[in-house]
Design an enzyme around this catalytic site. Sequence first.
Site, PDB file in Angstrom:
ATOM      1  CB  VAL A  80      66.660  29.574 -61.238  1.00  0.00           C
ATOM      2  CG1 VAL A  80      65.278  29.675 -60.599  1.00  0.00           C
ATOM      3  CG2 VAL A  80      67.724  30.082 -60.277  1.00  0.00           C
ATOM      4  CB  CYS A 113      66.535  31.098 -50.796  1.00  0.00           C
ATOM      5  SG  CYS A 113      68.026  32.079 -50.477  1.00  0.00           S
ATOM      6  CB  SER A 130      67.701  28.371 -70.577  1.00  0.00           C
ATOM      7  OG  SER A 130      68.629  29.320 -71.103  1.00  0.00           O
ATOM      8  N   GLY A 131      68.920  29.056 -67.215  1.00  0.00           N
ATOM      9  CA  GLY A 131      70.042  28.771 -66.334  1.00  0.00           C
ATOM     10  C   GLY A 131      69.680  27.742 -65.280  1.00  0.00           C
TER      11      GLY A 131
END
Length: 336
Positions: free
Chosen positions: A35, A150, A32-33
């Site tokens: 990202v 990424c 739940s951060g």
Amino acid sequence: MSLGAADVGAGAGPPGQHAGAVDNWPVAIIGSGVVGTDLMSRIGNGDGRLRVSAMVGTNPHCDGLARAAAAGISTSPGGVDGLLSMPEFANIRLVFDTTNPGAHQSNWARLADTGVRMLDLTASAIGPCCVPAVNLDAQLDAPNLSMATCSAQAAVPIVAAVRRHGVVRYAEVVSAIASQALGPAERVTLDEFAELTTTAVQELGGARRAKTLTIVNPADPPMPMRTTVFCLVDQADEVARNEADVLAVVDGVQALLPGYRLKHRVQFERLGSGNTLYIPGTGEFGGTRITVLLEITAAGGYLPACAGNVAIVTSAAKATAEAIVERHAQTLKAKI
């Protein structure tokens, strides 16, 4: 990290509400951060093929769980065990893991026998590596699919495009990422992520040899992610076609993430007698050096503009999940 206040779940509705939706898969997000919250926002703003039914984390006071609850999504601070105990889990078709490589191994061990599909955004590389712009169709049936880093999401499509018209003897990827867009976990794994990017550039992009560098940019105000891709190609007779293919793949990635763009025109430099390069482990090189400069901005989600490094992975994960839904629908249709 200073985050924006985009509304999570805007544009989402009940199953079947979205015109043209192929299916409506209930999905869960572990983590739940930053990202996980950005991914939740992007799915909520999507076309309805995915619906976040559950989000779990380990911090009951985090912003991500609060936003999920406000959007009517079931939440738990109990991590993967909390997810397994939720009544919603019975209907979950796919789980996104946005935690970290170590946690992902434990999470997958708990979920592997449940039959749910897993999209791994931690770059733990348990499953095959996926760059949607390059190898999406080949990986859609994998039970655990690892989204490339990424830098790989940004660079591999470019290298693959150049590879169509010549042998890429060497490719180098240099990414500058805003300090404000990197959390503590990302900072300590930069070397590992660079190795994973190099592997993807070679195995998916097709470069014979490759190297990846990641620079933490301390500028304030923070700059968007910038990635420079250098390719050393044997022959130089396909300059126009090379440029056209690079532009085409940029358009393709841009369809997933509008903030992905060329910073400058594609550059071509002929290298020959008296103007050769020395490649360690390979020797002198004469041919064409192709340079592609990219800028990646976090558009259309929960993140500030500088966090293109996060946005390109969450956008790729969302697109991959939507393609899995599409494949499932086509398979069912073929059986009718």
